[in-house]
Design an enzyme around this catalytic site. Structure first.
Site: not given
Length: 165
Positions: A67-69, A89-90, A94-95, A97, A122
């Protein structure tokens, strides 16, 4: 609550889109993480495009690593297409990120759409857990079909942009 206010396309709007959409150049940019969920999102987007007369062979498909790209690939597609459908999808972990990826992808896709003056549907799910994503993926038993909705948004906006030219 998810599902409240879900998309309902007016038959008159659908008729107008069926007249104008087949001439649109559309790209579907889809992340590869979470294969089952992405399969549902992609199928939903393609189902909408088919409903309005955009042939399967006329849709450009772009596989994003994640998804970042999505923004950089959507930006390139926006140069040569009338509409882009961005799907990903993200799922929260636990971080931090999750926050970084969601924010970067959302801001990036918004920037692409505004700067290129090309609608970007979107279809990025940002969920706390996998079940929330499954509920929105357009799969059998899902309450929503965000891939279908993202394709509708991109095509409907592209059609409106043509009337403003």
């Amino acid at each position: 609550m998810s599902g409240a206010g879900a998309l309902s396309i007016d038959p008159e709007e659908l008729s107008v889109l069926r007249q104008t959409a087949p001439s649109l150049r559309v790209a579907v940019v889809a992340a590869r993480w979470h294969k089952r969920i992405m399969g549902g999102l992609t199928a939903g987007a393609e189902r909408f495009l088919e409903e309005v007369g955009i042939r399967h062979d006329d849709v450009t498909r772009v596989a994003a690593p994640g998804s970042f790209e999505l923004p950089v690939l959507a930006a390139r597609a926006a140069r040569s297409h009338d509409a882009v459908v961005a799907l990903g999808v993200v799922i929260r972990g636990g971080t931090p990120h999750f926050e970084y990826v969601c924010s970067a992808a959302t801001d990036g896709l918004t920037k692409v759409s505004v700067e290129a003056e090309t609608p970007v549907g979107f279809g990025l799910l940002t969920c706390d857990d996998e079940q929330q994503a499954l509920d929105r993926a357009g799969l059998e038993g899902s309450r929503e079909d965000k891939g279908y909705e993202a394709a509708h948004a991109a095509v409907a906006a592209a059609t409106q942009l043509r009337t403003l030219s």
